[in-house]
Motif scaffolding. Structure first.
Motif, PDB file in Angstrom:
ATOM      1  N   VAL A 135       0.863  -1.177   0.000  1.00 29.99           N
ATOM      2  CA  VAL A 135       0.000   0.000   0.000  1.00 29.99           C
ATOM      3  C   VAL A 135       0.898   1.226   0.000  1.00 29.99           C
ATOM      4  O   VAL A 135       1.731   1.394   0.906  1.00 29.99           O
ATOM      5  N   ASN A 136       0.768   2.026  -1.030  1.00 32.09           N
ATOM      6  CA  ASN A 136       1.582   3.239  -1.185  1.00 32.09           C
ATOM      7  C   ASN A 136       3.077   2.932  -1.123  1.00 32.09           C
ATOM      8  O   ASN A 136       3.871   3.666  -0.539  1.00 32.09           O
ATOM      9  N   GLY A 137       3.442   1.772  -1.714  1.00 27.23           N
ATOM     10  CA  GLY A 137       4.846   1.405  -1.818  1.00 27.23           C
ATOM     11  C   GLY A 137       5.430   0.686  -0.619  1.00 27.23           C
ATOM     12  O   GLY A 137       6.602   0.300  -0.635  1.00 27.23           O
ATOM     13  N   THR A 138       4.623   0.460   0.414  1.00 24.61           N
ATOM     14  CA  THR A 138       5.082  -0.236   1.616  1.00 24.61           C
ATOM     15  C   THR A 138       4.362  -1.576   1.746  1.00 24.61           C
ATOM     16  O   THR A 138       3.134  -1.635   1.628  1.00 24.61           O
ATOM     17  N   THR A 139       5.096  -2.644   1.983  1.00 23.89           N
ATOM     18  CA  THR A 139       4.481  -3.959   2.149  1.00 23.89           C
ATOM     19  C   THR A 139       3.734  -4.018   3.473  1.00 23.89           C
ATOM     20  O   THR A 139       4.314  -3.762   4.534  1.00 23.89           O
ATOM     21  N   VAL A 140       2.444  -4.343   3.408  1.00 26.95           N
ATOM     22  CA  VAL A 140       1.608  -4.376   4.611  1.00 26.95           C
ATOM     23  C   VAL A 140       1.098  -5.777   4.940  1.00 26.95           C
ATOM     24  O   VAL A 140       0.701  -6.038   6.079  1.00 26.95           O
ATOM     25  N   GLN A 141       1.063  -6.653   3.956  1.00 24.71           N
ATOM     26  CA  GLN A 141       0.672  -8.043   4.187  1.00 24.71           C
ATOM     27  C   GLN A 141       1.578  -8.960   3.390  1.00 24.71           C
ATOM     28  O   GLN A 141       1.874  -8.682   2.218  1.00 24.71           O
ATOM     29  N   THR A 142       2.022 -10.032   4.015  1.00 24.47           N
ATOM     30  CA  THR A 142       2.748 -11.087   3.317  1.00 24.47           C
ATOM     31  C   THR A 142       2.122 -12.417   3.692  1.00 24.47           C
ATOM     32  O   THR A 142       1.664 -12.603   4.831  1.00 24.47           O
ATOM     33  N   GLY A 143       2.101 -13.336   2.740  1.00 20.70           N
ATOM     34  CA  GLY A 143       1.508 -14.639   3.011  1.00 20.70           C
ATOM     35  C   GLY A 143       2.223 -15.744   2.257  1.00 20.70           C
ATOM     36  O   GLY A 143       2.939 -15.500   1.285  1.00 20.70           O
ATOM     37  N   PHE A 144       1.983 -16.953   2.722  1.00 17.71           N
ATOM     38  CA  PHE A 144       2.531 -18.166   2.117  1.00 17.71           C
ATOM     39  C   PHE A 144       1.404 -19.180   2.067  1.00 17.71           C
ATOM     40  O   PHE A 144       0.825 -19.519   3.119  1.00 17.71           O
ATOM     41  N   SER A 145       1.055 -19.626   0.872  1.00 15.92           N
ATOM     42  CA  SER A 145      -0.110 -20.496   0.727  1.00 15.92           C
ATOM     43  C   SER A 145       0.022 -21.794   1.513  1.00 15.92           C
ATOM     44  O   SER A 145      -0.977 -22.412   1.882  1.00 15.92           O
ATOM     45  N   ASP A 186      -5.217   5.752  -1.507  1.00 15.90           N
ATOM     46  CA  ASP A 186      -4.287   4.636  -1.347  1.00 15.90           C
ATOM     47  C   ASP A 186      -4.063   3.929  -2.686  1.00 15.90           C
ATOM     48  O   ASP A 186      -4.992   3.747  -3.481  1.00 15.90           O
ATOM     49  N   HIS A 187      -2.827   3.509  -2.898  1.00 16.69           N
ATOM     50  CA  HIS A 187      -2.440   2.761  -4.094  1.00 16.69           C
ATOM     51  C   HIS A 187      -2.102   1.344  -3.661  1.00 16.69           C
ATOM     52  O   HIS A 187      -1.146   1.134  -2.909  1.00 16.69           O
ATOM     53  N   LEU A 188      -2.892   0.373  -4.102  1.00 11.17           N
ATOM     54  CA  LEU A 188      -2.723  -1.020  -3.704  1.00 11.17           C
ATOM     55  C   LEU A 188      -2.123  -1.819  -4.852  1.00 11.17           C
ATOM     56  O   LEU A 188      -2.606  -1.730  -5.993  1.00 11.17           O
ATOM     57  N   GLN A 189      -1.086  -2.597  -4.537  1.00  5.09           N
ATOM     58  CA  GLN A 189      -0.436  -3.457  -5.517  1.00  5.09           C
ATOM     59  C   GLN A 189      -0.227  -4.840  -4.910  1.00  5.09           C
ATOM     60  O   GLN A 189       0.322  -4.961  -3.803  1.00  5.09           O
TER      61      GLN A 189
END
Length: 203
Positions: A135-145, A186-189
């Motif tokens: 979000v806005n260039g900062t990683t806010v969530q990480t996951g592993f399936s 907000d910019h979400l990627q």
């Protein structure tokens, strides 16, 4: 096309939301026809002051199926992406506290954002996908399936006992920890590995 979603499928998210960690069956809910795709902006609804992003692996069903065995479930999808299960958290809490169904907090217009689908052969092993949300260039969530409480194949087996799966149906497979409120601008990627599949703005 229907959108099937799995709640509370990562222990880390359950912990942050103070949910029980012990589940015998998947928690399933529907998101109507709320899909938003092709990088179109997400407009905050006027009925909520606290819409949260929930980043998830999403698979697309590729054939008709009913009562699908777990061992054959992998035959029913071959494309994957990263998506956002938007949740009106304040509305969800209000409905839950009243003992009412909370579908409205999950199935409102455009609450199911999907990125570009890619062949599973390109994404990698379905049980070993790294994904994240910036979000806005900062990683806010990480996951592993591989951290899912219920695997995608188990979810398909379970859901197909109750409803026929059809070509084009989407399954949102649950979110890891890190859900948070989104704001106008907000910019979400969203990414699977280093591949960006999701890119849109909140308006």
């Amino acid at each position: 096309m229907k959108i099937i979603a799995v709640g509370m499928n990562y222990a880390t998210h359950n912990k942050e939301m103070h949910h029980t960690l012990n589940r015998l069956e998947p928690t399933i809910f529907m998101k109507g026809d709320a899909v938003l795709k092709d990088g179109k902006p997400f407009f905050l609804p006027d009925f909520s002051a606290e819409v949260h992003h929930e980043t998830e692996i999403v698979v697309k069903i590729n054939r008709l199926g009913k009562n699908i065995s777990e061992q054959f479930a992998h035959r029913y999808y071959d494309e994957v992406t990263v998506g956002i299960d938007f949740t009106a958290r304040d509305l969800q809490s209000k409905l839950r506290n009243a003992g009412l169904p909370w579908e409205l907090s999950k199935a409102f217009d455009n609450a199911a954002v999907t990125g570009k689908f890619i062949p599973l052969a390109e994404a990698g092993e379905i049980g070993a996908l790294q994904f994240r949300l910036d979000v806005n260039g900062t990683t806010v969530q990480t996951g592993f399936s591989g951290d899912m409480i219920f695997t995608i194949d188990k979810i398909i087996e379970y859901v197909s006992r109750f409803m026929t799966l059809r070509m084009g149906d989407l399954i949102f497979t649950g979110t890891p920890a890190g859900v948070a409120k989104v704001n106008v601008g907000d910019h979400l990627q969203g990414f699977i590995g280093d591949r960006k599949l999701l890119d849109f703005y909140v308006r």
